[in-house]
Design a protein around this motif. Structure first.
Motif, mmCIF file in Angstrom:
data_model
loop_
_atom_site.group_PDB
_atom_site.id
_atom_site.type_symbol
_atom_site.label_atom_id
_atom_site.label_comp_id
_atom_site.label_asym_id
_atom_site.label_seq_id
_atom_site.Cartn_x
_atom_site.Cartn_y
_atom_site.Cartn_z
ATOM 1 N N LEU A 259 0.791 -1.200 -0.074
ATOM 2 C CA LEU A 259 -0.128 -0.154 -0.066
ATOM 3 C C LEU A 259 0.779 1.171 -0.030
ATOM 4 O O LEU A 259 0.272 2.393 -0.120
ATOM 5 C CB LEU A 259 -0.960 -0.080 1.180
ATOM 6 N N VAL A 260 2.223 0.958 0.253
ATOM 7 C CA VAL A 260 2.959 2.223 0.239
ATOM 8 C C VAL A 260 3.390 2.569 -1.153
ATOM 9 O O VAL A 260 4.391 1.594 -1.511
ATOM 10 C CB VAL A 260 4.238 2.075 1.425
ATOM 11 N N THR A 261 3.298 3.373 -1.750
ATOM 12 C CA THR A 261 3.619 3.682 -3.192
ATOM 13 C C THR A 261 4.550 4.812 -3.163
ATOM 14 O O THR A 261 4.971 5.502 -2.160
ATOM 15 C CB THR A 261 2.308 4.166 -3.903
ATOM 16 N N ASP A 262 5.144 5.116 -4.351
ATOM 17 C CA ASP A 262 5.816 6.340 -4.690
ATOM 18 C C ASP A 262 5.412 7.723 -4.208
ATOM 19 O O ASP A 262 6.404 8.443 -3.986
ATOM 20 C CB ASP A 262 6.297 6.358 -6.260
ATOM 21 N N ASP A 263 4.066 7.693 -4.198
ATOM 22 C CA ASP A 263 3.470 8.823 -3.835
ATOM 23 C C ASP A 263 3.721 9.092 -2.243
ATOM 24 O O ASP A 263 3.418 10.510 -1.838
ATOM 25 C CB ASP A 263 1.776 9.089 -4.228
ATOM 26 N N VAL A 270 -2.892 4.393 5.339
ATOM 27 C CA VAL A 270 -2.750 3.056 5.324
ATOM 28 C C VAL A 270 -3.981 2.364 5.890
ATOM 29 O O VAL A 270 -4.545 1.579 5.557
ATOM 30 C CB VAL A 270 -1.288 2.679 5.635
ATOM 31 N N SER A 271 -4.347 2.866 7.308
ATOM 32 C CA SER A 271 -5.070 2.016 7.887
ATOM 33 C C SER A 271 -6.604 2.467 7.362
ATOM 34 O O SER A 271 -7.493 1.430 7.417
ATOM 35 C CB SER A 271 -4.992 2.794 9.596
ATOM 36 N N ARG A 272 -6.898 3.431 6.693
ATOM 37 C CA ARG A 272 -8.258 3.515 6.043
ATOM 38 C C ARG A 272 -8.304 2.599 4.919
ATOM 39 O O ARG A 272 -9.378 2.123 4.475
ATOM 40 C CB ARG A 272 -8.457 4.910 5.531
ATOM 41 N N ALA A 273 -7.041 2.222 4.165
ATOM 42 C CA ALA A 273 -7.282 1.465 3.197
ATOM 43 C C ALA A 273 -7.424 -0.005 3.140
ATOM 44 O O ALA A 273 -7.930 -0.644 2.864
ATOM 45 C CB ALA A 273 -5.883 1.731 2.414
ATOM 46 N N ILE A 274 -6.682 -0.504 4.575
ATOM 47 C CA ILE A 274 -6.831 -1.776 5.012
ATOM 48 C C ILE A 274 -8.338 -1.943 5.666
ATOM 49 O O ILE A 274 -8.919 -2.890 5.569
ATOM 50 C CB ILE A 274 -5.914 -2.107 6.009
ATOM 51 N N GLY A 310 5.252 17.905 10.103
ATOM 52 C CA GLY A 310 4.784 17.072 11.212
ATOM 53 C C GLY A 310 4.115 15.836 11.199
ATOM 54 O O GLY A 310 3.899 15.219 12.143
ATOM 55 N N ARG A 311 3.969 15.313 9.774
ATOM 56 C CA ARG A 311 3.324 13.883 9.685
ATOM 57 C C ARG A 311 4.410 13.174 9.045
ATOM 58 O O ARG A 311 5.340 13.404 8.318
ATOM 59 C CB ARG A 311 2.307 14.187 8.796
ATOM 60 N N GLU A 312 4.448 11.994 9.354
ATOM 61 C CA GLU A 312 5.287 10.931 8.968
ATOM 62 C C GLU A 312 4.699 10.471 7.577
ATOM 63 O O GLU A 312 3.812 9.886 7.579
ATOM 64 C CB GLU A 312 5.520 9.820 9.930
ATOM 65 N N ILE A 313 5.626 10.436 6.418
ATOM 66 C CA ILE A 313 5.188 9.855 5.042
ATOM 67 C C ILE A 313 5.860 8.814 4.969
ATOM 68 O O ILE A 313 7.214 8.894 4.758
ATOM 69 C CB ILE A 313 5.500 11.085 3.873
ATOM 70 N N TYR A 314 5.400 7.681 4.454
ATOM 71 C CA TYR A 314 5.991 6.409 4.121
ATOM 72 C C TYR A 314 6.145 6.369 2.736
ATOM 73 O O TYR A 314 5.312 6.702 2.155
ATOM 74 C CB TYR A 314 5.592 5.204 4.810
ATOM 75 N N ARG A 315 7.175 5.844 2.062
ATOM 76 C CA ARG A 315 7.219 5.743 0.683
ATOM 77 C C ARG A 315 7.996 4.492 0.195
ATOM 78 O O ARG A 315 8.636 3.858 0.900
ATOM 79 C CB ARG A 315 8.207 7.112 0.296
#
Ligand code: ZN
Ligand code: ZN
Length: 320
Positions: A259-263, A270-274, A310-315
């Motif tokens: 679920l973690v994409t280039d964007d 991620v939690s809302r997608a799952i 202030g937010r963590e972005i996973y890529r």
């Protein structure tokens, strides 16, 4: 030394909670149930049929400080004329009315939870909080890893099993390798590592999934013949359950990494997608699970992480 299970009703989705009574000197209750009239009445009846009453309790031991497990600790301690309450020191954040609100808000914001949702979640906590009296430091003694809780005819050894919460503890009776495991081991569901700050360094996040995997392996190393969990039936085949947990965790890891994409995505996204249908408290449990898995994936270099606003972005980590 007999371990007597007593099942108590809770107002929570998870259903009844199991507390455990050892009705010999010093009379000990492991977990207490939530602070509701129904739970107190059921507990009194359970104690009575084991031949004891609340005033006989000398020791209250907590597997962890979630409301369904610790809610009555303070009231029982008072009624039992200052029975000793024991809890692991890493459980502080939960003990004082769950996590202090500011610290928790910070964790949610970093995980990308939108402001109005943070406010919603706060209201939900306030609702849950009423089911426990908070326990101050001077109410509690410390549970230490490998300490022995002695009884007239046996002993339980404390095994610190962090993961579900930082201070979660299990208790093993070596004589027949029975383990009382709280919410570390539950028969029908894979326990959720709950979003918490690190007990040693509150500015960091507790690495719940990594810790949880170690705890599961540690319970396995005890070769338990019987595991008594905080909810549901006893587990007689821990090995099978252990494998099932590992499979479920591995599958969830793979799903989350996909679920973690280039964007880039936050833990909240991620939690809302799952769990698109999660509501109320389940949104919090869902984001807890996403954070736990993303932290783990990041520690294994499976996803990249950067801060933005202030937010963590996973890529996604590129293949080259
Ligand atoms: Zn719990
Ligand atoms: Zn529980």
């Amino acid at each position: 030394m007999r371990i007597i299970p007593i099942s108590l009703p809770t107002p929570f989705y998870i259903g009844p909670v199991n507390v455990y009574l050892i009705a010999e000197d010093p009379v000990t209750l492991i977990d207490t149930g939530p602070k509701t009239k129904e739970a107190v009445e059921t507990l009194r009846a359970g104690l009575r049929s084991a031949g004891v009453s609340v005033s006989d309790i000398r020791r209250i031991v907590l597997t962890h400080a979630h409301e369904d497990h610790c809610g009555l600790a303070r009231a029982l301690r008072d009624e039992a004329k200052d029975a000793e309450v024991l809890v692991h020191k890493w459980e502080t954040g939960h003990r004082v009315g769950r996590l202090e609100y500011e610290g928790h808000r910070e964790l949610l914001v970093r995980a990308g939870v939108p402001r109005d949702e943070v406010e919603e979640l706060r209201k939900i906590y306030d609702g849950v909080r009423q089911y426990a009296d908070s326990l101050d430091d001077d109410h509690c003694g410390e549970l230490n890893d490998e300490a022995e809780l002695e009884f007239e005819t046996g002993a339980l050894q404390v095994v610190h099993t962090p993961g579900h919460t930082p201070g979660s503890c299990s208790f093993v009776r070596q004589a027949d390798r029975t383990v009382i495991a709280g919410d570390c081991v539950l028969k029908r569901i894979t326990p959720n590592p709950i979003l918490s700050s690190d007990p040693i360094d509150p500015s960091r996040r507790f690495r719940s999934l990594a810790e949880y995997l170690v705890s599961l392996a540690r319970v396995r190393s005890l070769s338990p013949t019987l595991v008594l969990g905080g909810h549901g039936e006893p587990v007689r085949d821990y090995e099978e359950l252990f494998m099932r947990y590992l499979r479920a965790i591995r599958e969830r890891q793979a799903q989350i990494i996909r679920l973690v994409t280039d964007d880039g995505a936050t833990a909240w996204e991620v939690s809302r997608a799952i769990f698109p249908d999660a509501d109320d408290m389940h949104r919090f449990l869902a984001v807890s699970e996403a954070v736990a898995h993303l932290d783990y994936a990041h520690s294994e270099d499976k996803v990249g992480l950067e801060m933005s606003d202030g937010r963590e972005i996973y890529r996604k980590i590129s293949a080259d």
